[in-house]
Write an enzyme that holds these catalytic residues in place. Sequence first.
Site: not given
Length: 217
Positions: A47, A72, A121, A157
């Site tokens: 991920e 990350d 982002d 989104d």
Amino acid sequence: MARSKLARFKEIAENNIVVEPGKSIFDQIKGNWNEEFFKNNHEIIVEIGCGKGDYTIGMANLFPNKNFIGVDIKGSRLWKGSRLAQKHGLINVAFLRNFVEQLSEQFVPGEISELWVTFPDPRPKRGDEKKRLTSVRFLDIYQSLVKPDGIIHFKTDDLVLFEFTLNLLQMREAKNLLYTFDLYQSDLQHHTLGIQTTYEKRFLSERQTIKYLQYTI
């Protein structure tokens, strides 16, 4: 730096579930995740921009016979994810603290079976397109590391980011491309495994639609 933040970084440094610069395994793990970390030969799912690892942990719970790595750069996020993974007693989870641009320093071509990019982002500012985690340079990195016929998933989104990504993939003639502008009104829901990130839950509460696509290498 706040004392609590220092304590978190210290905990990460002592936590074997997190692979980060300064640890000996960080420079030795490339091509050796199964042998050196997981101690098995199960397929590896990654991920990208995992945050506190909602998808990584969710998938690890669903598929105990697969290995999951959340990537990350933010230590505070990985601190939360690593604690949650250990709370669940998961032994098929790792977290890699590094920039996505340097992913090829920790993986060899074909080492990744499947890859997820979840709510990155959107980088909406003019001139920031190259920094988007679905820009050409990142798509090239993913393609070089995911095995042939491996799947890449993307959820967001953000309409502008989704259209940007979809247009790139269509221009590249991505294989087996499936997509929807409204996941929860589509027949593609099962591909996302019923997992929702913290961001996704917030977006849904604000009545925003979730966009999703997948394609194969």
